[in-house]
Design a protein around this motif. Structure first.
Motif, mmCIF file in Angstrom:
data_model
loop_
_atom_site.group_PDB
_atom_site.id
_atom_site.type_symbol
_atom_site.label_atom_id
_atom_site.label_comp_id
_atom_site.label_asym_id
_atom_site.label_seq_id
_atom_site.Cartn_x
_atom_site.Cartn_y
_atom_site.Cartn_z
ATOM 1 N N ASN A 1 29.586 42.707 44.159
ATOM 2 C CA ASN A 1 28.919 42.753 45.547
ATOM 3 C C ASN A 1 29.789 41.245 45.929
ATOM 4 O O ASN A 1 28.961 40.860 47.331
ATOM 5 C CB ASN A 1 27.568 42.698 45.525
ATOM 6 N N ASP A 2 30.361 40.631 45.448
ATOM 7 C CA ASP A 2 30.939 39.229 45.880
ATOM 8 C C ASP A 2 31.899 39.482 47.195
ATOM 9 O O ASP A 2 32.869 40.079 46.985
ATOM 10 C CB ASP A 2 31.499 38.395 45.104
ATOM 11 N N LEU A 3 31.634 38.810 48.389
ATOM 12 C CA LEU A 3 32.161 39.008 49.586
ATOM 13 C C LEU A 3 33.708 38.384 49.378
ATOM 14 O O LEU A 3 34.728 38.903 49.973
ATOM 15 C CB LEU A 3 31.342 38.118 50.683
ATOM 16 N N TRP A 4 33.727 37.282 48.774
ATOM 17 C CA TRP A 4 35.051 36.577 48.644
ATOM 18 C C TRP A 4 35.960 37.327 47.509
ATOM 19 O O TRP A 4 37.307 37.452 48.018
ATOM 20 C CB TRP A 4 34.720 35.068 48.174
ATOM 21 N N LEU A 5 35.527 37.968 46.721
ATOM 22 C CA LEU A 5 36.396 38.655 45.913
ATOM 23 C C LEU A 5 36.937 39.883 46.587
ATOM 24 O O LEU A 5 37.918 40.308 46.459
ATOM 25 C CB LEU A 5 35.675 39.264 44.845
ATOM 26 N N LYS B 1 43.843 31.465 45.458
ATOM 27 C CA LYS B 1 43.976 31.372 44.094
ATOM 28 C C LYS B 1 44.221 32.854 43.566
ATOM 29 O O LYS B 1 44.900 33.382 42.787
ATOM 30 C CB LYS B 1 42.943 30.734 43.260
ATOM 31 N N MET B 2 43.144 33.730 43.966
ATOM 32 C CA MET B 2 43.079 35.319 43.556
ATOM 33 C C MET B 2 44.643 35.949 44.158
ATOM 34 O O MET B 2 45.050 36.517 43.310
ATOM 35 C CB MET B 2 41.943 35.900 44.139
ATOM 36 N N VAL B 3 44.612 35.710 45.419
ATOM 37 C CA VAL B 3 45.944 36.288 45.762
ATOM 38 C C VAL B 3 47.237 35.823 45.136
ATOM 39 O O VAL B 3 48.172 36.564 44.626
ATOM 40 C CB VAL B 3 46.053 36.019 47.435
ATOM 41 N N LEU B 4 47.296 34.629 44.904
ATOM 42 C CA LEU B 4 48.505 34.153 44.159
ATOM 43 C C LEU B 4 48.593 34.511 42.871
ATOM 44 O O LEU B 4 49.647 34.838 42.219
ATOM 45 C CB LEU B 4 48.469 32.306 44.017
ATOM 46 N N MET C 1 40.651 39.489 36.786
ATOM 47 C CA MET C 1 40.953 40.703 35.697
ATOM 48 C C MET C 1 40.278 41.862 36.432
ATOM 49 O O MET C 1 40.755 42.905 36.504
ATOM 50 C CB MET C 1 40.326 40.548 34.482
ATOM 51 N N THR C 2 39.168 41.572 37.282
ATOM 52 C CA THR C 2 38.574 42.640 38.131
ATOM 53 C C THR C 2 39.328 43.172 39.037
ATOM 54 O O THR C 2 39.277 44.330 39.306
ATOM 55 C CB THR C 2 37.142 42.185 38.511
ATOM 56 N N LEU C 3 39.888 42.329 39.785
ATOM 57 C CA LEU C 3 40.787 42.567 40.849
ATOM 58 C C LEU C 3 41.902 43.306 40.561
ATOM 59 O O LEU C 3 42.408 44.111 41.025
ATOM 60 C CB LEU C 3 41.199 41.159 41.748
ATOM 61 N N CYS C 4 42.615 42.789 39.403
ATOM 62 C CA CYS C 4 43.763 43.413 38.756
ATOM 63 C C CYS C 4 43.426 44.973 38.544
ATOM 64 O O CYS C 4 44.184 45.928 38.508
ATOM 65 C CB CYS C 4 44.341 42.697 37.781
ATOM 66 N N HIS C 5 42.407 45.086 38.051
ATOM 67 C CA HIS C 5 41.756 46.440 37.464
ATOM 68 C C HIS C 5 41.846 47.246 38.556
ATOM 69 O O HIS C 5 42.315 48.504 38.596
ATOM 70 C CB HIS C 5 40.418 46.237 36.716
ATOM 71 N N ALA C 6 41.049 46.806 39.516
ATOM 72 C CA ALA C 6 40.885 47.558 40.812
ATOM 73 C C ALA C 6 42.319 48.103 41.622
ATOM 74 O O ALA C 6 42.422 48.922 42.547
ATOM 75 C CB ALA C 6 40.060 46.704 42.016
ATOM 76 N N ASP C 7 43.353 47.003 41.405
ATOM 77 C CA ASP C 7 44.535 47.252 41.852
ATOM 78 C C ASP C 7 45.422 48.350 41.229
ATOM 79 O O ASP C 7 46.461 48.947 41.783
ATOM 80 C CB ASP C 7 45.603 45.910 41.822
ATOM 81 N N ILE C 8 44.690 49.031 40.232
ATOM 82 C CA ILE C 8 45.444 50.492 39.705
ATOM 83 C C ILE C 8 44.934 51.397 40.502
ATOM 84 O O ILE C 8 43.958 52.053 40.286
ATOM 85 C CB ILE C 8 44.968 50.384 38.142
ATOM 86 N N THR C 9 45.720 51.790 41.249
ATOM 87 C CA THR C 9 45.553 52.935 42.226
ATOM 88 C C THR C 9 46.529 54.146 42.230
ATOM 89 O O THR C 9 46.719 55.138 43.070
ATOM 90 C CB THR C 9 45.465 52.525 43.599
ATOM 91 N N SER C 10 47.349 54.271 41.051
ATOM 92 C CA SER C 10 48.424 55.243 40.866
ATOM 93 C C SER C 10 47.808 56.702 40.867
ATOM 94 O O SER C 10 46.633 56.888 40.260
ATOM 95 C CB SER C 10 49.361 55.249 39.855
ATOM 96 N N LYS C 11 48.301 57.569 41.335
ATOM 97 C CA LYS C 11 47.761 59.127 41.501
ATOM 98 C C LYS C 11 48.426 59.598 40.057
ATOM 99 O O LYS C 11 48.088 60.782 39.900
ATOM 100 C CB LYS C 11 48.526 59.827 42.539
#
Length: 461
Positions: free
Chosen positions: A258-262, A318-321, A354-364
Motif C-alpha cells: 500500500n506504499d504510495l512511493w513504492l 534509488k528504486m528506479v536506478l 525485490m518487491t518492485l522487481c517481482h512485480a516487473d515480471i509481466t511476460s505472457k
C-alpha cells in the motif's frame, strides 16, 4: 445534531459522500452537513452540547469543521454557485437545498438524508443517484459540459471515483471530459496530484490511468508517462507497449504493497525508455541505460507534479536506478560478490526493491514467468544468507577517510580515495570481512603499495 437543528428552527441534511458510502456499505468517518441557514452557528451549538469539542470556523467560506472522536464533520450553509471561465473558484450565494444539490459533482454525491423532525431519515435523491450506484455509473447531475467546464478538477474526480469504486464513467460524461480536457490547465498542480495520488492508491490503479490516457488528460498533466504508449516495429521486430506494461507492474505492486512511493517507483521504473530506445540490427530494440536516465528524470517529474523533493523522492530515484539489478541476478549465477554489491547499494530498501522487481515480471510466457520467480527465490535466499553473514545492509565503511588520514598523516587527497575504494572492493569480493580489524590490516598493506607508511603514533598503538 438533529435535535439541535430542530431547536434552532433550521433545516439540516447529511449530504454527499457519507450518504453514498452508507448505501455502498463502505466505512466513512467524514460527514457533510448542509444547513438552510448558518452552518457555523449550528456547528457551534452542536459543539456546546457535546462539550470539550473545538470548532474551526472559516468565515470567508461560510463553513465550520468539527472533530469528535474519529469523526470529521463539516457544516455549511446551502448555496448556489456560478463560475468565471478563467477560474474554478465559484461565486457563492445562499441557496436552497435543491440549488445546493444541483452544484454537486456527481449524482452519487448529490443524495441527502434529512435530519429534520418532520421527515427524519428520508432519502432525498433528485438525480436518481441510487440507480447510478446500483448500475455502477459515474454521472453528473447537470449537463456534463457545464459541470466539467465550471470546475475542471471534477474530471480528475470522476476518474478517481471510477477507479476507487470500480465504476464506469457515463458515456456522455466521458465524451465531455475529452471535449473539456484542456480546461484542466486552470487547476493547480497540487490539486491535480492530490487526485492522482488517490488513483494510485486504489486497489487497481490501472483503471484510472487508462481513463486518463484515453481522455487525453494524461498527456497534459503527466506527458512523460503518456509517452510510454505505443509499439514500434522494424525488420519484423517489435518491443512491448511500455505504457501498458507499466500499468501491469503498478497493479502487481498494488497487490503487494500500500506504499504510495513504492507505487510511484513502479510508475517511473521504465519512464526513460522512450528517450533511450534504439534499434540494433542483431538484437532488435534496446533501452540501454534507461534505469540511470530514468532515475535522473525523477526530480524533474516530482517538481512538475508538486510532489515532495525530499527523502521520498530520493527513495523513488534509488528504486528506479536499481530496478534491473535483481532481475540481472535472477538471470545468471548468483555470486556472493554480486549480492554484496546489491545489498550495499540498496540498503534498507532491499526488500522494496525485490518487491518492485517481482512485480516487473509481466511476460505472457508462463514458463518464463515461473523460471524468473524460481530464480528470484534463489536470489532472496542468497540475500538473506549474505546479509546475516556480512551485515551489509545500510553499509558504512569500517575505516573512515579521517582514520586513513590520521593513520598515514595525510591531507584530503587522491590517496585517501584509493585506499577507501580498495577496502570497499575487498569487502565486496569477500577478500576480507566487513570488520574494523581486518579492514585496518588491509589498509596498512594497501598504503604500503602506494608508498605510504603509518605514523609512529599509530604504530605504537
Amino acid at each position: 445534531m438533529s435535535k439541535t437543528a430542530n431547536k434552532m428552527g433550521v433545516q439540516a441534511y447529511v449530504i454527499g459522500g457519507y450518504v453514498r458510502d452508507i448505501l455502498l456499505q463502505r466505512e466513512s468517518k467524514d460527514i457533510d452537513i448542509v444547513v438552510l441557514g448558518s452552518g457555523i452557528e449550528l456547528a457551534q451549538n452542536v459543539a456546546d452540547k457535546i462539550g470539550d469539542t473545538h470548532v474551526n470556523v472559516f468565515k470567508n467560506f461560510g463553513t465550520a469543521m468539527m472533530k469528535h472522536e474519529d469523526w470529521e464533520i463539516e457544516f455549511v450553509g446551502a448555496r448556489k454557485e456560478s463560475y468565471r471561465s478563467d477560474s474554478r473558484k465559484p461565486i457563492v450565494e445562499n441557496g436552497t437545498l435543491e440549488e445546493d444539490q444541483h452544484r454537486r459533482d456527481f449524482t452519487i454525491n448529490a443524495m441527502g438524508i434529512s435530519l429534520n423532525k418532520e421527515n427524519y431519515g428520508e432519502l432525498l435523491d433528485p438525480f436518481d443517484g441510487v440507480n447510478d450506484l446500483k448500475n455502477k455509473i459515474i454521472k453528473t447531475p447537470l449537463d456534463p459540459d457545464i459541470t466539467y467546464s465550471d470546475d475542471p478538477l471534477r474530471m480528475m474526480r470522476a476518474i478517481r471515483f471510477a477507479t476507487q469504486l470500480d465504476f464506469k464513467i457515463d458515456e456522455r460524461s466521458l465524451e465531455s471530459i475529452i471535449h473539456n480536457k484542456e480546461r484542466i490547465r486552470i487547476v493547480s498542480m497540487e490539486r491535480i496530484t492530490e487526485e492522482l495520488n488517490k488513483i494510485i492508491l486504489a486497489l487497481q490503479p490501472s483503471i484510472g490511468f487508462k481513463y486518463l490516457f484515453d481522455t487525453g488528460l494524461l498527456k497534459i498533466i503527466f506527458p512523460e508517462m503518456a509517452a510510454l504508449q505505443g509499439i514500434d516495429v522494424r525488420n519484423g521486430m517489435a518491443h512491448k507497449d511500455n505504457f501498458y506494461h507499466t500499468l501491469q507492474v503498478l497493479d502487481n505492486i498494488s497487490d503487494m504493497s500500500n506504499d504510495l512511493w513504492l507505487r510511484w517507483a513502479a510508475i517511473l521504473h521504465d519512464i526513460a525508455k522512450p528517450a533511450t530506445k534504439r534499434f540494433d540490427l542483431e538484437v532488435g530494440w534496446t533501452f540501454h541505460g534507461h534505469e540511470d536516465k530514468g532515475s535522473r528524470m525523477v526530480k524533474h517529474i516530482f517538481r512538475h507534479l508538486k510532489l515532495p523533493l525530499n527523502e521520498k523522492m530520493k527513495y523513488v530515484e534509488k528504486m528506479v536506478l536499481l530496478h534491473l539489478r535483481p532481475i540481472v541476478l535472477a538471470q545468471s549465477i548468483v555470486t556472493d560478490s554480486a549480492v554484496r554489491r546489491l545489498l550495499m547499494e540498496a540498503g534498507e530498501e532491499i526488500d522494496d526493491l525485490m518487491t518492485l522487481c517481482h512485480a516487473d515480471i509481466t511476460s505472457k510466457n508462463q514458463l518464463k514467468v515461473r523460471k524468473y520467480i524460481r530464480n528470484f527465490e534463489l536470489v532472496r535466499e542468497k540475500l538473506k544468507e549474505v546479509e546475516e553473514k556480512d551485515k551489509l545492509r545500510n553499509w558504512q565503511p569500517p575505516i573512515t577517510g579521517e582514520e586513513i588520514m590520521k593513520t598515514f598523516n595525510l591531507k584530503p587527497g587522491k590517496e585517501v580515495g584509493v585506499i577507501k575504494n580498495a577496502i570497499r572492493e575487498a569487502i565486496l569480493e569477500g577478500d576480507i570481512k566487513n570488520d574494523f580489524n581486518e579492514a585496518f590490516e588491509f589498509m596498512l598493506i594497501e598504503g604500503k603499495k602506494i608508498g605510504l607508511l603509518p605514523s609512529i603514533e599509530i604504530k605504537k598503538n
